[in-house]
Design a protein around this motif. Structure first.
Motif, short mmCIF file in Angstrom:
data_model
loop_
_atom_site.label_atom_id
_atom_site.label_comp_id
_atom_site.label_asym_id
_atom_site.label_seq_id
_atom_site.Cartn_x
_atom_site.Cartn_y
_atom_site.Cartn_z
N ASN A 85 -5.27 -8.16 -5.24
CA ASN A 85 -5.57 -7.48 -6.52
C ASN A 85 -5.37 -5.97 -6.42
O ASN A 85 -6.22 -5.18 -6.83
CB ASN A 85 -7.00 -7.78 -6.96
CG ASN A 85 -7.25 -9.27 -7.12
OD1 ASN A 85 -6.41 -9.99 -7.67
ND2 ASN A 85 -8.39 -9.74 -6.62
N VAL A 86 -4.20 -5.58 -5.87
CA VAL A 86 -3.95 -4.17 -5.62
C VAL A 86 -3.92 -3.34 -6.90
O VAL A 86 -4.16 -2.14 -6.90
CB VAL A 86 -2.63 -3.99 -4.83
CG1 VAL A 86 -1.43 -4.39 -5.70
CG2 VAL A 86 -2.47 -2.58 -4.31
N ALA A 96 -9.11 4.61 -0.42
CA ALA A 96 -10.09 5.26 0.44
C ALA A 96 -10.10 4.64 1.84
O ALA A 96 -10.20 5.36 2.85
CB ALA A 96 -11.48 5.16 -0.20
N GLN A 97 -9.97 3.31 1.91
CA GLN A 97 -9.95 2.63 3.20
C GLN A 97 -8.70 3.02 4.00
O GLN A 97 -8.77 3.23 5.22
CB GLN A 97 -9.99 1.11 3.00
CG GLN A 97 -11.32 0.60 2.49
CD GLN A 97 -11.28 -0.89 2.20
OE1 GLN A 97 -10.22 -1.47 1.95
NE2 GLN A 97 -12.44 -1.53 2.24
N VAL A 98 -7.57 3.10 3.31
CA VAL A 98 -6.32 3.48 3.98
C VAL A 98 -6.42 4.93 4.48
O VAL A 98 -6.02 5.24 5.61
CB VAL A 98 -5.12 3.33 3.02
CG1 VAL A 98 -3.88 4.00 3.60
CG2 VAL A 98 -4.84 1.86 2.75
N LEU A 196 6.24 -5.79 -0.66
CA LEU A 196 5.02 -5.37 0.01
C LEU A 196 5.16 -3.95 0.56
O LEU A 196 4.24 -3.14 0.48
CB LEU A 196 4.67 -6.34 1.14
CG LEU A 196 3.47 -5.97 2.02
CD1 LEU A 196 2.19 -5.92 1.18
CD2 LEU A 196 3.32 -6.97 3.17
N GLY A 197 6.34 -3.65 1.10
CA GLY A 197 6.60 -2.32 1.63
C GLY A 197 6.46 -1.24 0.56
O GLY A 197 5.90 -0.17 0.82
N GLU A 198 6.95 -1.53 -0.63
CA GLU A 198 6.82 -0.56 -1.73
C GLU A 198 5.35 -0.36 -2.11
O GLU A 198 4.92 0.76 -2.39
CB GLU A 198 7.62 -1.03 -2.94
CG GLU A 198 9.13 -0.90 -2.76
CD GLU A 198 9.87 -1.09 -4.08
OE1 GLU A 198 9.21 -1.15 -5.14
OE2 GLU A 198 11.12 -1.17 -4.04
N THR A 199 4.60 -1.46 -2.12
CA THR A 199 3.16 -1.37 -2.44
C THR A 199 2.44 -0.51 -1.42
O THR A 199 1.66 0.38 -1.77
CB THR A 199 2.53 -2.78 -2.48
OG1 THR A 199 3.15 -3.54 -3.52
CG2 THR A 199 1.03 -2.70 -2.75
N ILE A 200 2.69 -0.78 -0.14
CA ILE A 200 2.05 0.00 0.92
C ILE A 200 2.47 1.46 0.86
O ILE A 200 1.65 2.37 1.05
CB ILE A 200 2.37 -0.61 2.30
CG1 ILE A 200 1.75 -2.00 2.43
CG2 ILE A 200 1.88 0.30 3.42
CD1 ILE A 200 2.11 -2.72 3.71
N ALA A 201 3.76 1.70 0.57
CA ALA A 201 4.27 3.07 0.50
C ALA A 201 3.54 3.87 -0.59
O ALA A 201 3.21 5.05 -0.40
CB ALA A 201 5.77 3.07 0.23
N LYS A 202 3.29 3.23 -1.72
CA LYS A 202 2.60 3.90 -2.81
C LYS A 202 1.13 4.17 -2.45
O LYS A 202 0.59 5.24 -2.76
CB LYS A 202 2.69 3.07 -4.09
CG LYS A 202 4.09 3.04 -4.70
CD LYS A 202 4.13 2.18 -5.96
CE LYS A 202 5.53 2.18 -6.58
NZ LYS A 202 5.58 1.33 -7.81
N ASN A 213 5.81 8.09 -5.61
CA ASN A 213 7.08 7.59 -5.09
C ASN A 213 7.63 8.41 -3.92
O ASN A 213 8.81 8.32 -3.60
CB ASN A 213 8.13 7.54 -6.21
CG ASN A 213 7.81 6.48 -7.24
OD1 ASN A 213 7.23 5.44 -6.92
ND2 ASN A 213 8.18 6.73 -8.49
N TYR A 214 6.78 9.20 -3.30
CA TYR A 214 7.22 10.10 -2.24
C TYR A 214 7.95 9.35 -1.12
O TYR A 214 9.05 9.72 -0.71
CB TYR A 214 6.01 10.84 -1.66
CG TYR A 214 6.37 11.85 -0.59
CD1 TYR A 214 6.76 13.14 -0.93
CD2 TYR A 214 6.31 11.50 0.76
CE1 TYR A 214 7.09 14.07 0.05
CE2 TYR A 214 6.64 12.43 1.74
CZ TYR A 214 7.03 13.70 1.38
OH TYR A 214 7.35 14.61 2.36
N PHE A 215 7.35 8.27 -0.61
CA PHE A 215 7.96 7.52 0.49
C PHE A 215 9.06 6.58 0.00
O PHE A 215 10.03 6.34 0.71
CB PHE A 215 6.89 6.73 1.24
CG PHE A 215 5.90 7.58 1.98
CD1 PHE A 215 6.31 8.39 3.03
CD2 PHE A 215 4.56 7.60 1.60
CE1 PHE A 215 5.39 9.20 3.70
CE2 PHE A 215 3.65 8.39 2.27
CZ PHE A 215 4.06 9.20 3.32
N ILE A 216 8.90 6.07 -1.22
CA ILE A 216 9.90 5.15 -1.77
C ILE A 216 11.26 5.84 -1.92
O ILE A 216 12.31 5.21 -1.76
CB ILE A 216 9.42 4.59 -3.13
CG1 ILE A 216 8.25 3.64 -2.90
CG2 ILE A 216 10.55 3.88 -3.87
CD1 ILE A 216 7.66 3.06 -4.16
#
Length: 246
Positions: A85-86, A96-98, A196-202, A213-216
């Protein structure tokens, strides 16, 4: 008195890689002999060895931060973050956890990532099928050159590391140009991992206070390689490792 030179046979059998058969223990010779079999660790195991070759022995003292179980000696564990449920109200909690994990660890484990279980199981099944296949069929893919689109090897940095990992790996580059032909499940898995990579990058960008979108927008996110590891049963597991320390 000069140290005598030993003649190295063109091919050394798997059993000669263990102990007592080669004249003296010469690390470079044994690494080369293992590399030239192009059979990987599974090939050694299929030769019915009862002791592991010395090139696989990796003293625990080389990894002072690890216990024999592979966990940190102080009992701490890598942070685990639930990505289910991102897009919900939990997002702020996840960010906050990241952020906390990045400050304290620099790494974290993602669970409930959204990749279908069926897709994961098919990938695992396909990897197992390849690694369990006859050596002759796998040898044509053998290469430690990471620039190749497809490759099969045990330890890609074999000569620089001077030790071998007790594992075999089949890897392929999936983006931006996937190899052809390939199993249908591989591009499906690749697509899921990219999402998933895009989600984590955001989430990472948000946690660091950067534009979403800095990392994307960076080129490295447009490339993707998949490694499928295989860990054969080891006759002396207490003496070796399947992965080196990072």
């Amino acid at each position: 008195m000069e140290r005598p030179l030993h003649v190295v046979p063109e091919k050394v059998s798997a059993s000669a890689l263990v102990t007592g058969v080669t004249p003296d223990f010469d690390l470079d010779i044994e690494l080369k002999a293992f590399h030239e079999t192009k059979a990987g660790v599974k090939g050694l195991l299929d030769s019915n060895i009862s002791t592991i070759p010395r090139i696989f022995i990796d003293p625990l003292d080389d990894h002072p931060l690890l216990s024999s179980s592979g966990h940190a000696k102080d009992g701490t564990v890598v942070p685990v973050i639930d990505f289910s449920n991102v897009g919900s109200r939990r997002r702020k909690e996840m960010v906050a956890q990241v952020r906390d994990a990045l400050k304290k660890w620099g790494v974290f484990q993602v669970v409930n990532h959204g990749i279908p279980v069926a897709t994961l199981e098919e990938m695992i099944s396909g990897a197992f099928k390849f690694h369990e296949s006859p050596t002759e069929g796998k040898q044509k893919f053998y290469s430690r050159d990471l620039k190749k689109e497809v490759g099969f090897a045990s330890t890609f940095d074999l000569y620089s590391r001077k030790r071998a990992n007790w594992r075999d790996t089949f890897r392929c580059h999936m983006a931006p140009d996937p190899p052809s032909p390939h199993e249908e499940i591989v591009p499906e898995y690749s697509k899921c991992v990219a999402e998933l990579g895009e989600t984590i990058a955001k989430i990472l960008a948000e946690a660091l206070g950067l534009p979403l979108n800095y990392f994307i927008n960076m080129e490295w996110l447009k490339t993707q390689s998949i490694g499928m590891h295989y860990y054969p049963a080891c006759p002396q597991p207490e003496l070796t490792r399947s992965n080196q320390a990072y």
